[in-house]
Design an enzyme around this catalytic site. Structure first.
Site, PDB file in Angstrom:
ATOM      1  N   SER A   7     -18.305  -3.803  -5.097  1.00  0.00           N
ATOM      2  CA  SER A   7     -18.343  -5.083  -4.393  1.00  0.00           C
ATOM      3  C   SER A   7     -18.340  -6.273  -5.345  1.00  0.00           C
ATOM      4  CB  SER A   7     -19.559  -5.108  -3.459  1.00  0.00           C
ATOM      5  OG  SER A   7     -19.531  -6.212  -2.598  1.00  0.00           O
TER       6      SER A   7
ATOM      7  N   ASP B 107     -15.018 -11.750  -2.518  1.00  0.00           N
ATOM      8  CA  ASP B 107     -15.632 -10.992  -3.603  1.00  0.00           C
ATOM      9  C   ASP B 107     -14.678  -9.877  -4.027  1.00  0.00           C
ATOM     10  OD1 ASP B 107     -15.904  -9.377  -1.361  1.00  0.00           O
ATOM     11  OD2 ASP B 107     -17.868  -8.609  -1.939  1.00  0.00           O
TER      12      ASP B 107
ATOM     13  N   ASP C 112     -14.300  -6.720  -3.561  1.00  0.00           N
ATOM     14  CA  ASP C 112     -13.716  -5.741  -2.632  1.00  0.00           C
ATOM     15  C   ASP C 112     -13.292  -6.357  -1.306  1.00  0.00           C
ATOM     16  OD1 ASP C 112     -16.312  -6.091  -1.571  1.00  0.00           O
ATOM     17  OD2 ASP C 112     -16.371  -4.043  -0.823  1.00  0.00           O
TER      18      ASP C 112
ATOM     19  N   ASP D 149     -14.874  -7.906   1.233  1.00  0.00           N
ATOM     20  CA  ASP D 149     -15.607  -7.912   2.501  1.00  0.00           C
ATOM     21  C   ASP D 149     -16.512  -9.130   2.654  1.00  0.00           C
ATOM     22  OD1 ASP D 149     -17.628  -7.229   0.744  1.00  0.00           O
ATOM     23  OD2 ASP D 149     -18.216  -5.381   1.780  1.00  0.00           O
TER      24      ASP D 149
END
EC number: 5.4.2.10
Length: 445
Positions: free
Chosen positions: A103, A240, A242, A244
């Site tokens: 993340s 960010d 990733d 999400d």
């Protein structure tokens, strides 16, 4: 059962240290394959997507080998936002989807999270079964699985994102600066917004395996704020690593966080989309956000921190909107999990429909000053039964005089305790947070 590997958001840690090693990922792929194939009928395929960390390639290969050894077919998506993996898992009717990502963390970390065939995160009981299976010796299946690359996975997800907007929606005349954090959205987000008509200036879209989230993205938006002002752009949008999470920057360079974005989406739904049945936030959601929703007549509830708990409460209450101040936003009327691009589009739909600048719309809610300090802890601590810490918490609450909140929360993904103080006076809040953090640090050292 006491968990050895899975935390609140999958498995995460420092690359090269257990369990974030190639040999563990091989065993994890096998264990997950055995559990999921034994539990469900239907598709024999599991999809794998990843962000842009250099370690993702070796972990992809290790997971792939383990799954194939368990008799599972593997679909390789390549770099793909976490919510994109969730979406493609549904549309391919795959047994599950696996995301290789840490993340918003630095490239030195990596992790694994699983989605079920319905595009939602695996329930705790399945993660527990995978942990149990990991204790068993690895046995090769009679019939090995096969692996293949999924063609145009990015294009499929881009079309899905655009398709969530109403017919005729466009962003013509709008200048957007898009910060992709050198992460999984780098080749997707700029295309989504430009294909909808926006003039897009993409930044931090050159991943090299080690620069993900470095000085950029939703957790470090300063460069985006400067670029928006420098270019005279209408808005800035930061994801960010990733994809999400999302935060915005208004035309004045001011940051607009997840609470404010949720408020804007809720206000739009209340007036133009048949009403907003309610919003789920978390223990970290700003009290001013709750008050702003109350003025609009929109119910609000707090879940534990973590998007899986937000989604669980949304399901329990039958509500369609929820999220965190970090920028995890879930719009369950269009998708199954937190999705930065989808959430950004929902905010842009609200802005264009309301016909006002973001800077003005966000003033509908007045955030209370909130200070959060991360305190490192060497090992898990029982904060609730630590007398020194609890005395300090009570004293802090007394000083706030009933006009604020205090929250201590161990992170589910990092060895830190988050010390949060919220109140009406910014200087007092900062001072109290620092005092409390010092007590917590001393008590845990």
């Amino acid at each position: 059962m006491t968990r050895k590997y899975f935390g609140t958001d999958g498995i995460r840690g420092l690359v090269g240290e257990g369990p974030i090693t190639p040999d563990f990922m091989l065993k994890l792929g096998w264990a997950a394959g055995r559990v999921l194939m034994d539990r469900f009928d239907g598709s024999n395929m599991i999809l794998i997507g990843k962000d842009t960390r250099i370690s993702g390639y070796m972990f992809e290969s290790a997971l792939q080998a383990g799954l194939i050894n368990a008799g599972v077919d593997v679909g390789l998506l390549g770099p793909m936002p976490t919510p994109g993996v969730a979406y493609l898992t549904r549309t391919f009717q795959a047994q599950a989807g696996i995301v290789i990502s840490a993340s918003h963390n630095s490239y030195v970390d990596n992790g694994i999270k699983f989605f079920g065939g319905n595009g939602t995160k695996l329930p705790d009981d399945l993660e527990d079964l995978i942990e149990k299976q990991l204790e068993q010796p690895m046995v090769t299946a009679e019939k090995l699985g096969k692996a293949k690359r999924i063609q145009d996975a990015s294009g499929r997800y881009i079309e899905f994102c655009k398709g969530t907007m109403p017919w005729g929606f466009n962003l013509k005349g709008m200048h957007l600066v898009i910060d992709c954090a050198h992460g999984a959205t780098y080749n997707i987000a700029p295309n989504v917004f430009s294909e909808l008509g926006a003039h897009v200036t993409p930044i931090f879209v050159d991943p090299n395996g080690t620069n993900i989230n470095r000085g950029c993205g939703s957790t470090k938006p300063e460069a985006l704020q400067e670029k928006v002002v420098e270019l005279g752009a209408d808005l800035g949008i930061a994801f960010d690593g990733d994809g999400d999470r999302v935060v915005f920057v208004d035309h004045k360079g001011e940051l607009v966080d997840g609470d404010e974005l949720l408020y804007i989406i809720a206000a739009y739904q209340q007036e133009y989309a048949g009403g907003c049945d309610g919003v789920v936030g978390t223990l970290m959601s700003n009290f001013g956000f709750e008050l702003g929703l109350k003025k609009l007549g929109i119910p609000f509830a707090r879940a534990k921190v973590g998007d899986r708990y937000v989604i669980e409460m949304m399901r329990e209450r039958g509500w369609r909107l929820g999220g965190e101040n970090s920028g995890h936003i879930v719009c369950s009327n269009v998708t199954t999990t937190g999705d930065g691009i989808i959430s950004a589009l929902q905010v842009l739909l609200a802005i264009t429909t309301l016909g006002q600048k973001l800077h003005k719309i966000k003033k509908g809610m007045a955030k209370l000053p909130q200070v959060m300090i991360n305190v490192h802890m060497a090992k898990r601590a029982d904060l609730a039964n630590n007398e020194t810490i609890q005395r300090a918490v009570k004293l802090t609450e007394e000083k706030l005089g009933g006009s604020g909140r205090v929250l201590l929360r161990p992170s589910g993904t990092e060895p830190v305790v988050r010390v949060m103080v919220e109140g009406e006076d910014k200087a007092q809040v900062k001072e109290l947070a620092q005092e409390l953090a010092s007590v917590v640090e001393a008590a845990l050292s």
